[in-house]
Design an enzyme around this catalytic site. Sequence first.
Site, PDB file in Angstrom:
ATOM      1  N   SER A  42       0.832  -1.201   0.000  1.00 13.33           N
ATOM      2  CA  SER A  42       0.000   0.000   0.000  1.00 13.33           C
ATOM      3  C   SER A  42       0.873   1.261   0.000  1.00 13.33           C
ATOM      4  O   SER A  42       1.732   1.415  -0.845  1.00 13.33           O
ATOM      5  CB  SER A  42      -0.956  -0.051   1.198  1.00 13.33           C
ATOM      6  OG  SER A  42      -2.023   0.849   1.027  1.00 13.33           O
ATOM      7  N   ASP A 156      -5.291  -3.601  -2.784  1.00 12.91           N
ATOM      8  CA  ASP A 156      -4.375  -3.278  -1.693  1.00 12.91           C
ATOM      9  C   ASP A 156      -3.763  -4.520  -1.032  1.00 12.91           C
ATOM     10  O   ASP A 156      -4.467  -5.423  -0.594  1.00 12.91           O
ATOM     11  CB  ASP A 156      -5.155  -2.477  -0.642  1.00 12.91           C
ATOM     12  CG  ASP A 156      -4.255  -1.744   0.334  1.00 12.91           C
ATOM     13  OD1 ASP A 156      -3.164  -2.253   0.630  1.00 12.91           O
ATOM     14  OD2 ASP A 156      -4.648  -0.664   0.797  1.00 12.91           O
TER      15      ASP A 156
END
Length: 289
Positions: A42, A156
């Site tokens: 991320s 993510d």
Amino acid sequence: MADKKTVSFVLGGGGARGYAHIGIIEVLLELGYEIKSISGTSMGALIGALYASGKLGEYKRWVSTLKFYDVAKLLDFSFGKGGFIQGEKVFRKIEKMIGDTMIEDLPISFTAVATDLIKQKEVWIQKGSLLDSVRASVAIPTIFTPKKIENRYLVDGSVLNPLPIAPTISDNTDITIAVNLNAVALKKDEANVVKSSSKKEANFYTKFEEKFSALITKKEKKEFYNLGIFGVMIRSLDAMQKIITEYKIAGYSPDIIMNIPYNACEFYEFDKAKEMIKMGREIAKKQLI
């Protein structure tokens, strides 16, 4: 430092708290450490990619100038396309910095961690487009649209691994340093590096939440006890990442863990770069000096 220690650097996910990675990197370099390997998920993948490609300084100068409404202008809403925000405005800016860099051409080892939506498994991206790898790793489910790479729809990496230590296990480095952005909360009087939001900011988030709220009924909204659907989603992500991170640390223990409290700032407060960079520097100095 007499000998230059080589480092495998693990950068965790946690939204705007990830700005702290910048401050920690600065302190590592100032103290003579050599970062030989980066594994990020991320926001950690983004900061790691910028450092590996030599563009972290440029990125820091940009984000340090961002005010609240500058961040708001970067939001390109895209309802009904797999995520509420397309992310293209932000990534056009990132693309200007990173360009068409390939992971294989970086001067250090780099891994971006993402999640395969269809196969429901963790994906380590260690070759191909650096920009695409980051775009996949930061695609928070329901917020950012997934990134398709080959035949995989990626989101993510924090969904399955908020602190990707495992990709560094085989590294030939002196130490592994991991930065956890989901650490134990600060005490109430220390919490949130950001002062209370202005009325203008509060109004913006209210309007933002209205877009989410339009997707559920009034009856359902009441069941969230006034926290709001956006607040519920963010708190759920924080809780999920905190628990998974604890398991990852238990399974793969790094030499040094630098903890950034999960309530240092909200994950979406991307106008708080200066404050979080400063926090990263302070925490790194406490542990390394």
